[in-house]
Design a protein around this motif. Structure first.
Motif, PDB file in Angstrom:
ATOM      1  N   GLU A  57      43.048 -14.555 -72.587  1.00 30.84           N
ATOM      2  CA  GLU A  57      41.862 -14.389 -72.581  1.00 30.84           C
ATOM      3  C   GLU A  57      41.480 -15.430 -71.388  1.00 30.84           C
ATOM      4  OE1 GLU A  57      37.364 -15.311 -74.362  1.00 30.84           O
ATOM      5  OE2 GLU A  57      39.168 -15.265 -75.780  1.00 30.84           O
ATOM      6  N   LEU A  58      40.817 -14.777 -70.439  1.00 35.50           N
ATOM      7  CA  LEU A  58      40.276 -15.500 -69.272  1.00 35.50           C
ATOM      8  C   LEU A  58      38.721 -15.749 -69.092  1.00 35.50           C
ATOM      9  CD1 LEU A  58      42.609 -13.963 -66.704  1.00 35.50           C
ATOM     10  CD2 LEU A  58      43.091 -16.008 -67.907  1.00 35.50           C
ATOM     11  N   VAL A  59      38.362 -17.008 -68.604  1.00 35.09           N
ATOM     12  CA  VAL A  59      36.974 -17.177 -68.277  1.00 35.09           C
ATOM     13  C   VAL A  59      37.239 -17.703 -66.842  1.00 35.09           C
ATOM     14  CG1 VAL A  59      36.347 -17.861 -70.534  1.00 35.09           C
ATOM     15  CG2 VAL A  59      37.266 -19.496 -68.992  1.00 35.09           C
ATOM     16  N   GLU A  60      35.679 -17.384 -66.097  1.00 35.22           N
ATOM     17  CA  GLU A  60      35.625 -17.702 -64.805  1.00 35.22           C
ATOM     18  C   GLU A  60      35.169 -19.179 -64.673  1.00 35.22           C
ATOM     19  OE1 GLU A  60      32.501 -14.859 -63.245  1.00 35.22           O
ATOM     20  OE2 GLU A  60      34.440 -13.452 -62.720  1.00 35.22           O
ATOM     21  N   VAL A  97      37.405 -18.729 -59.962  1.00 34.30           N
ATOM     22  CA  VAL A  97      38.819 -18.373 -60.379  1.00 34.30           C
ATOM     23  C   VAL A  97      38.506 -18.024 -61.661  1.00 34.30           C
ATOM     24  CG1 VAL A  97      40.002 -19.857 -58.676  1.00 34.30           C
ATOM     25  CG2 VAL A  97      39.123 -20.925 -60.716  1.00 34.30           C
ATOM     26  N   LYS A  98      39.854 -17.342 -62.254  1.00 34.24           N
ATOM     27  CA  LYS A  98      39.625 -17.119 -63.880  1.00 34.24           C
ATOM     28  C   LYS A  98      40.982 -18.151 -64.273  1.00 34.24           C
ATOM     29  CE  LYS A  98      38.139 -12.442 -63.550  1.00 34.24           C
ATOM     30  NZ  LYS A  98      38.488 -11.020 -63.848  1.00 34.24           N
ATOM     31  N   ILE A  99      40.561 -18.898 -65.394  1.00 34.70           N
ATOM     32  CA  ILE A  99      41.438 -19.687 -66.078  1.00 34.70           C
ATOM     33  C   ILE A  99      41.621 -19.198 -67.479  1.00 34.70           C
ATOM     34  CG2 ILE A  99      40.857 -21.609 -64.593  1.00 34.70           C
ATOM     35  CD1 ILE A  99      38.849 -22.704 -66.754  1.00 34.70           C
ATOM     36  N   PRO A 100      42.675 -19.775 -68.401  1.00 35.22           N
ATOM     37  CA  PRO A 100      42.881 -19.394 -69.612  1.00 35.22           C
ATOM     38  C   PRO A 100      41.845 -20.009 -70.579  1.00 35.22           C
ATOM     39  CG  PRO A 100      44.827 -19.872 -68.430  1.00 35.22           C
ATOM     40  CD  PRO A 100      43.796 -20.502 -67.627  1.00 35.22           C
ATOM     41  N   ALA A 101      41.257 -19.276 -71.412  1.00 39.99           N
ATOM     42  CA  ALA A 101      40.288 -19.768 -72.055  1.00 39.99           C
ATOM     43  C   ALA A 101      40.965 -20.761 -73.348  1.00 39.99           C
ATOM     44  CB  ALA A 101      39.482 -18.751 -72.948  1.00 39.99           C
ATOM     45  N   ARG A 102      42.109 -20.406 -73.755  1.00 42.30           N
ATOM     46  CA  ARG A 102      42.672 -21.091 -74.838  1.00 42.30           C
ATOM     47  C   ARG A 102      44.076 -21.266 -74.553  1.00 42.30           C
ATOM     48  NH1 ARG A 102      40.634 -16.445 -77.018  1.00 42.30           N
ATOM     49  NH2 ARG A 102      42.462 -15.620 -76.873  1.00 42.30           N
ATOM     50  N   PHE A 105      52.195 -18.273 -71.941  1.00 38.53           N
ATOM     51  CA  PHE A 105      52.151 -19.378 -70.804  1.00 38.53           C
ATOM     52  C   PHE A 105      52.468 -18.695 -69.771  1.00 38.53           C
ATOM     53  CE2 PHE A 105      55.065 -22.240 -68.791  1.00 38.53           C
ATOM     54  CZ  PHE A 105      54.165 -23.375 -68.244  1.00 38.53           C
ATOM     55  N   GLU A 106      53.514 -17.834 -69.567  1.00 44.83           N
ATOM     56  CA  GLU A 106      53.697 -17.380 -68.004  1.00 44.83           C
ATOM     57  C   GLU A 106      52.633 -16.525 -67.564  1.00 44.83           C
ATOM     58  OE1 GLU A 106      57.420 -15.249 -68.986  1.00 44.83           O
ATOM     59  OE2 GLU A 106      58.617 -16.837 -69.157  1.00 44.83           O
ATOM     60  N   LEU A 107      51.724 -15.799 -68.349  1.00 45.26           N
ATOM     61  CA  LEU A 107      50.775 -15.125 -67.881  1.00 45.26           C
ATOM     62  C   LEU A 107      49.733 -16.152 -67.535  1.00 45.26           C
ATOM     63  CD1 LEU A 107      50.542 -12.179 -70.464  1.00 45.26           C
ATOM     64  CD2 LEU A 107      51.203 -11.966 -68.010  1.00 45.26           C
ATOM     65  N   ALA A 108      49.413 -16.940 -68.395  1.00 47.54           N
ATOM     66  CA  ALA A 108      48.287 -17.853 -68.053  1.00 47.54           C
ATOM     67  C   ALA A 108      48.406 -18.871 -66.725  1.00 47.54           C
ATOM     68  CB  ALA A 108      48.178 -18.966 -69.142  1.00 47.54           C
ATOM     69  N   SER A 109      49.805 -18.986 -66.449  1.00 45.16           N
ATOM     70  CA  SER A 109      50.109 -19.848 -65.422  1.00 45.16           C
ATOM     71  C   SER A 109      49.972 -18.971 -63.905  1.00 45.16           C
ATOM     72  CB  SER A 109      51.529 -20.309 -65.573  1.00 45.16           C
ATOM     73  OG  SER A 109      51.641 -21.298 -66.672  1.00 45.16           O
ATOM     74  N   CYS A 163      47.422 -17.557 -63.227  1.00 47.19           N
ATOM     75  CA  CYS A 163      45.970 -17.847 -62.945  1.00 47.19           C
ATOM     76  C   CYS A 163      45.674 -19.220 -62.705  1.00 47.19           C
ATOM     77  CB  CYS A 163      45.078 -17.228 -64.107  1.00 47.19           C
ATOM     78  SG  CYS A 163      45.465 -15.638 -64.644  1.00 47.19           S
ATOM     79  N   TRP A 164      46.040 -20.126 -63.692  1.00 47.85           N
ATOM     80  CA  TRP A 164      45.825 -21.622 -63.347  1.00 47.85           C
ATOM     81  C   TRP A 164      46.814 -22.365 -64.116  1.00 47.85           C
ATOM     82  CZ3 TRP A 164      42.409 -23.445 -59.696  1.00 47.85           C
ATOM     83  CH2 TRP A 164      42.152 -24.650 -59.816  1.00 47.85           C
ATOM     84  N   PRO A 165      47.380 -23.482 -63.698  1.00 47.06           N
ATOM     85  CA  PRO A 165      48.290 -24.288 -64.431  1.00 47.06           C
ATOM     86  C   PRO A 165      47.790 -24.677 -65.906  1.00 47.06           C
ATOM     87  CG  PRO A 165      48.349 -24.979 -62.225  1.00 47.06           C
ATOM     88  CD  PRO A 165      47.019 -24.045 -62.329  1.00 47.06           C
TER      89      PRO A 165
END
Length: 340
Positions: free
Chosen positions: A31-34, A118-123, A131-135, A137-139
């Motif tokens: 899940e991503l948030v702006e 930017v979009k960053i992982p919410a959790r 982790f690979e998908l979240a990274s 977007c943002w570390p």
């Protein structure tokens, strides 16, 4: 009832994979948030800017997010980018500039460029795929459970272990076929002591006698009988068997509480009733072959992952999947999932 050991080379264990049934949190999409970020135009100001931003926008609940990242654009004159705040925390989302996001403070915000979204992982990610998908977007930080990572690759069990698993599920299939020949549901189950590589009980569907006598319930009761308990007798069914406990009067070792430390192999995914019975029986692991449209260990529910329960166990699906599916008319797994 002792399993006949197979050579692992060339046996059915080469054709199936046991995958873990994880919780929704572990298996869901990222899940991503702006959020607003900005380039750091003066690298020497990074530490100071981080202190100021952490005080103004602490990003509560986002401790997994690394506040600074290297600029993705290799040609950018600014090598670093920093998170300012969530878009939802900004007072104005239109035409935002640094001055409208940050209180006026003269040179306090010197070193920041124009903000962008930017979009960053919410959790925090719980698995390597997340982790690979979240990274991308943002570390983020990631505390990896290596056993889960290996299990998701289908590599948790060695060929020798898979050969034994193949043997145990084959025993469950034999019991299921015995039930089918008697006109009952073709479902079989086996409880195993993995420490001793010994079958404790074999059972199959007996709902002709009682509506609650699912194969798993029969197996649990047979395990209880092996320990001197149990409520029912299944002696008229040759395929329903148990071995007496090895403990004796001179043995000081405590007896297990029903299925404590044991594994269950069942041809079809258990229902809610059977899943809860396995919780109360303290099963250690469950392996099933085919999915069920009302299954409670992955398809419709995930009983074993409910946080409020006082016991949890690991679940793996796909052991001898094709042979188990043949017992229910050879329906492909995709159809079962569409029936959810």
């Amino acid at each position: 009832m002792e399993p006949q050991r197979k050579r692992w080379k060339g046996c059915d264990a080469d054709t199936w994979v046991a995958y873990p049934v994880l919780s929704d949190e572990q298996s869901q999409d990222v899940e991503l948030v702006e959020a607003f970020a900005a380039p750091i135009t003066d690298k020497k100001e990074t530490s100071r800017l981080l202190r100021e931003l952490s005080s103004l926008y602490p990003l509560n609940g986002l401790q997994h997010i690394k506040r600074v990242r290297a600029c993705k654009d290799k040609g950018s004159p600014h090598p670093l980018e920093v998170l300012l705040c969530l878009v939802s925390d900004a007072t104005d989302g239109k035409g935002v500039g640094v001055d409208s996001l940050l209180p006026s403070g003269g040179s306090k915000w010197a070193g920041l460029g124009a903000p962008f979204v930017v979009k960053i992982p919410a959790r925090p990610p719980l698995t390597r795929p997340q982790f690979e998908l979240a990274s991308q977007c943002w570390p983020t930080s990631f505390h990896e459970d290596k056993q889960v990572t290996v299990a998701l690759k289908g590599e948790l069990f060695s060929p020798q272990q898979k050969a034994m698993m193949d043997t145990y599920m084959s025993s469950a299939l034999n019991a299921a076929n015995a039930a089918k020949q008697l006109g009952m549901e073709a479902v079989g189950a086996v409880v195993v002591d993995p420490a001793e590589e010994r079958i404790i009980a074999v059972g199959h569907d007996c709902r002709r006698d009682h509506p609650l006598h699912h194969a798993v319930m029969v197996c649990i009761d047979l395990v209880a009988r092996s320990q001197g308990g149990g409520c029912y007798r299944f002696d008229k069914y040759a395929a329903c068997q148990f071995t007496s406990s090895n403990t004796n009067a001179s043995d000081s070792r405590p007896r297990p509480y029903i299925c404590t430390g044991y594994d269950l192999y069942v041809t079809r995914e258990p229902c809610v009733m059977c899943a809860m019975a396995l919780v109360h029986a303290r099963i250690s692991r469950v392996f099933y072959g085919s999915a069920s449209s009302d299954g409670a260990l992955g398809t419709k529910f995930k009983i074993h992952t409910q946080k409020g329960l006082n016991h949890h166990f690991n679940v793996y699906k796909g052991v001898l999947r094709r042979r188990c599916e043949e017992l229910i008319g050879g329906r492909p797994r995709q159809k079962l999932l569409r029936e959810k």
